[in-house]
Write an enzyme that holds these catalytic residues in place. Structure first.
Site, PDB file in Angstrom:
ATOM      1  N   ASP A  10       0.868  -1.185   0.000  1.00  0.00           N
ATOM      2  CA  ASP A  10       0.000   0.000   0.000  1.00  0.00           C
ATOM      3  C   ASP A  10       0.903   1.232   0.000  1.00  0.00           C
ATOM      4  OD1 ASP A  10      -2.361   1.637   0.361  1.00  0.00           O
ATOM      5  OD2 ASP A  10      -1.808   1.846   2.461  1.00  0.00           O
ATOM      6  N   SER A  11       0.292   2.385  -0.227  1.00  0.00           N
ATOM      7  CA  SER A  11       1.052   3.631  -0.153  1.00  0.00           C
ATOM      8  C   SER A  11       1.559   3.868   1.272  1.00  0.00           C
ATOM      9  CB  SER A  11       0.150   4.785  -0.558  1.00  0.00           C
ATOM     10  OG  SER A  11      -1.002   4.797   0.263  1.00  0.00           O
TER      11      SER A  11
ATOM     12  N   CYS B  74      -4.171  -1.109  -2.106  1.00  0.00           N
ATOM     13  CA  CYS B  74      -4.298   0.346  -2.202  1.00  0.00           C
ATOM     14  C   CYS B  74      -5.179   0.611  -3.418  1.00  0.00           C
ATOM     15  CB  CYS B  74      -2.915   0.952  -2.398  1.00  0.00           C
ATOM     16  SG  CYS B  74      -2.918   2.709  -2.784  1.00  0.00           S
ATOM     17  N   ASN B  75      -6.243   1.345  -3.212  1.00  0.00           N
ATOM     18  CA  ASN B  75      -7.140   1.604  -4.343  1.00  0.00           C
ATOM     19  C   ASN B  75      -6.484   2.480  -5.394  1.00  0.00           C
ATOM     20  OD1 ASN B  75     -10.262   0.780  -4.058  1.00  0.00           O
ATOM     21  ND2 ASN B  75      -9.298   0.928  -2.053  1.00  0.00           N
TER      22      ASN B  75
ATOM     23  N   CYS C 130     -11.103   3.082  -0.606  1.00  0.00           N
ATOM     24  CA  CYS C 130      -9.799   3.456  -0.048  1.00  0.00           C
ATOM     25  C   CYS C 130      -9.576   2.526   1.129  1.00  0.00           C
ATOM     26  CB  CYS C 130      -9.823   4.911   0.418  1.00  0.00           C
ATOM     27  SG  CYS C 130      -8.317   5.391   1.293  1.00  0.00           S
ATOM     28  N   THR C 131      -8.361   1.989   1.227  1.00  0.00           N
ATOM     29  CA  THR C 131      -8.134   0.961   2.241  1.00  0.00           C
ATOM     30  C   THR C 131      -8.064   1.540   3.667  1.00  0.00           C
ATOM     31  OG1 THR C 131      -5.795   1.023   1.613  1.00  0.00           O
ATOM     32  CG2 THR C 131      -7.130  -0.766   0.720  1.00  0.00           C
ATOM     33  N   HIS C 132      -8.113   2.861   3.801  1.00  0.00           N
ATOM     34  CA  HIS C 132      -8.206   3.451   5.145  1.00  0.00           C
ATOM     35  C   HIS C 132      -9.639   3.370   5.691  1.00  0.00           C
ATOM     36  CE1 HIS C 132      -4.380   5.322   4.192  1.00  0.00           C
ATOM     37  NE2 HIS C 132      -4.339   5.929   5.357  1.00  0.00           N
TER      38      HIS C 132
ATOM     39  N   GLU D 165      -5.659   8.517   9.670  1.00  0.00           N
ATOM     40  CA  GLU D 165      -4.273   8.261  10.072  1.00  0.00           C
ATOM     41  C   GLU D 165      -3.912   9.018  11.350  1.00  0.00           C
ATOM     42  OE1 GLU D 165      -0.992   8.775   7.018  1.00  0.00           O
ATOM     43  OE2 GLU D 165      -2.331   7.247   6.195  1.00  0.00           O
TER      44      GLU D 165
ATOM     45  N   TYR E 185      -0.535   8.440  -2.165  1.00  0.00           N
ATOM     46  CA  TYR E 185      -0.613   8.120  -3.592  1.00  0.00           C
ATOM     47  C   TYR E 185      -1.809   8.829  -4.235  1.00  0.00           C
ATOM     48  CZ  TYR E 185       2.764   4.174  -3.628  1.00  0.00           C
ATOM     49  OH  TYR E 185       3.886   3.386  -3.582  1.00  0.00           O
ATOM     50  N   GLY E 186      -2.820   9.071  -3.428  1.00  0.00           N
ATOM     51  CA  GLY E 186      -4.044   9.675  -3.949  1.00  0.00           C
ATOM     52  C   GLY E 186      -3.825  11.028  -4.615  1.00  0.00           C
TER      53      GLY E 186
HETATM   54  N1  DGL Z   1      -4.537   3.610   0.904  1.00  0.00           N
HETATM   55  C1  DGL Z   1      -4.706   4.516  -0.193  1.00  0.00           C
HETATM   56  C2  DGL Z   1      -5.840   4.016  -1.116  1.00  0.00           C
HETATM   57  O1  DGL Z   1      -6.476   2.993  -0.864  1.00  0.00           O
HETATM   58  C3  DGL Z   1      -5.078   5.919   0.256  1.00  0.00           C
HETATM   59  C4  DGL Z   1      -4.003   6.737   0.864  1.00  0.00           C
HETATM   60  C5  DGL Z   1      -3.147   7.470  -0.147  1.00  0.00           C
HETATM   61  O2  DGL Z   1      -3.633   8.427  -0.790  1.00  0.00           O
HETATM   62  O3  DGL Z   1      -1.992   7.095  -0.273  1.00  0.00           O
HETATM   63  O4  DGL Z   1      -6.085   4.634  -2.127  1.00  0.00           O
END
Ligand code: DGL
Length: 264
Positions: A10-11, A73-74, A185-187, A153, A42-43
């Site tokens: 993931d990011s 990570c999406n 989003c995995t958060h 976070e 990453y978003g």
């Molecule tokens: N975990 C990332 C996702 O699922 C979101 C966090 C990021 O922007 O890096 O897209």
């Protein structure tokens, strides 16, 4: 092959929600997790940057002899799935989008589906494209919710701040009349209960981490690569270590984990 680890990346630490669901459903598997904390979020990054980071991480996971790779990570699943597959060659690669899409279109109908996620994921339009390919009559409405990942976070989950931010996003007219909501989003699994509270049971809020974990378990079984080891040792790597990442990581994985910094 069977007892080689599962590689997950993931990011940052959001993908730990997926890693945790996998650990629960597949207790015999070893997990190697990589969080690219040096380059998050990453978003907010370009497609090219996300592809480059994802390729490097894939090479690292291949070097660690992972039997499969999961892009937890999406944002990376939206923009770098093909690049990761190309780099991984024969190793199976899974993203976190297709299991959710397959789940939602199982009873294809004139669904009104909402999607919330980072800018990278929503602007890629991947959920709408994939859902409409399988179910033309579905209606998909997407909304970028960039404040949610940093908010989670920082631990703002069960308080007035998170309540206000969540309500503000969900009240957006793009999401009016939805029947299902994809947390892209995995958060977001960490605030699923709050989103459920907001909708008071009127919207089906998809449990993405568990659906992905179930899909992975089915695929490992189908390909006859389930582990039969009882030792399981998990390793957690990040590209940039800070104490605060470690604290958040414990909270995302729901148990104490030790992060190791590695430069890739
Ligand atoms: N975990 C990332 C996702 O699922 C979101 C966090 C990021 O922007 O890096 O897209």
């Amino acid at each position: 092959m069977n007892n080689q680890p599962i590689g997950i990346f993931d990011s940052g630490i959001g993908g730990l929600t997926v890693a945790h669901a996998i650990k629960k459903i597949l207790p015999n598997e070893d997990i190697i997790y990589f969080g690219d904390t040096e380059h998050l979020p990453y978003g907010e990054k370009s497609k090219k940057a996300i592809q480059n980071y994802s390729i490097k991480i894939t090479q690292f996971l291949l070097h660690k002899k992972c039997k499969i790779i999961i892009i937890a990570c999406n944002s990376a699943s939206s923009l770098a799935y093909k690049s990761v597959k190309k780099t991984a060659k024969k190793i199976p690669v899974f993203n976190v989008i297709n299991p959710i899409v397959d789940h939602i279109v199982k009873q294809c109908s004139e669904y009104n589906i909402g999607v919330i996620g980072t800018k990278a994921t929503i602007q890629s339009n991947i959920y709408e494209t994939e859902i409409k390919t399988l179910c033309k009559s579905a209606k998909v409405s997407s909304l970028t919710t960039p404040l949610l990942a940093p908010m989670i976070e920082e631990g703002f989950i069960n308080d007035d701040i998170s309540q206000t931010v969540i309500a503000n996003y969900l009240a957006n007219k793009k999401l009016a009349n939805i029947e299902h909501l994809i947390l892209a989003c995995t958060h977001y699994p960490l605030i699923r209960h709050k989103i459920n509270e907001y909708y008071k049971g009127k919207v089906n809020v998809i449990d993405s981490a568990n659906i992905v974990a179930k899909h992975i378990a089915e695929q490992l079984e189908k390909n006859d690569i389930l582990s039969n080891s009882k030792k399981n040792k998990h390793q957690f790597y990040v590209s940039n270590f800070t104490k605060s990442f470690e604290e958040s990581a414990n909270f995302f994985f729901k148990e104490y984990i030790k992060l190791e910094e590695v430069n890739i």
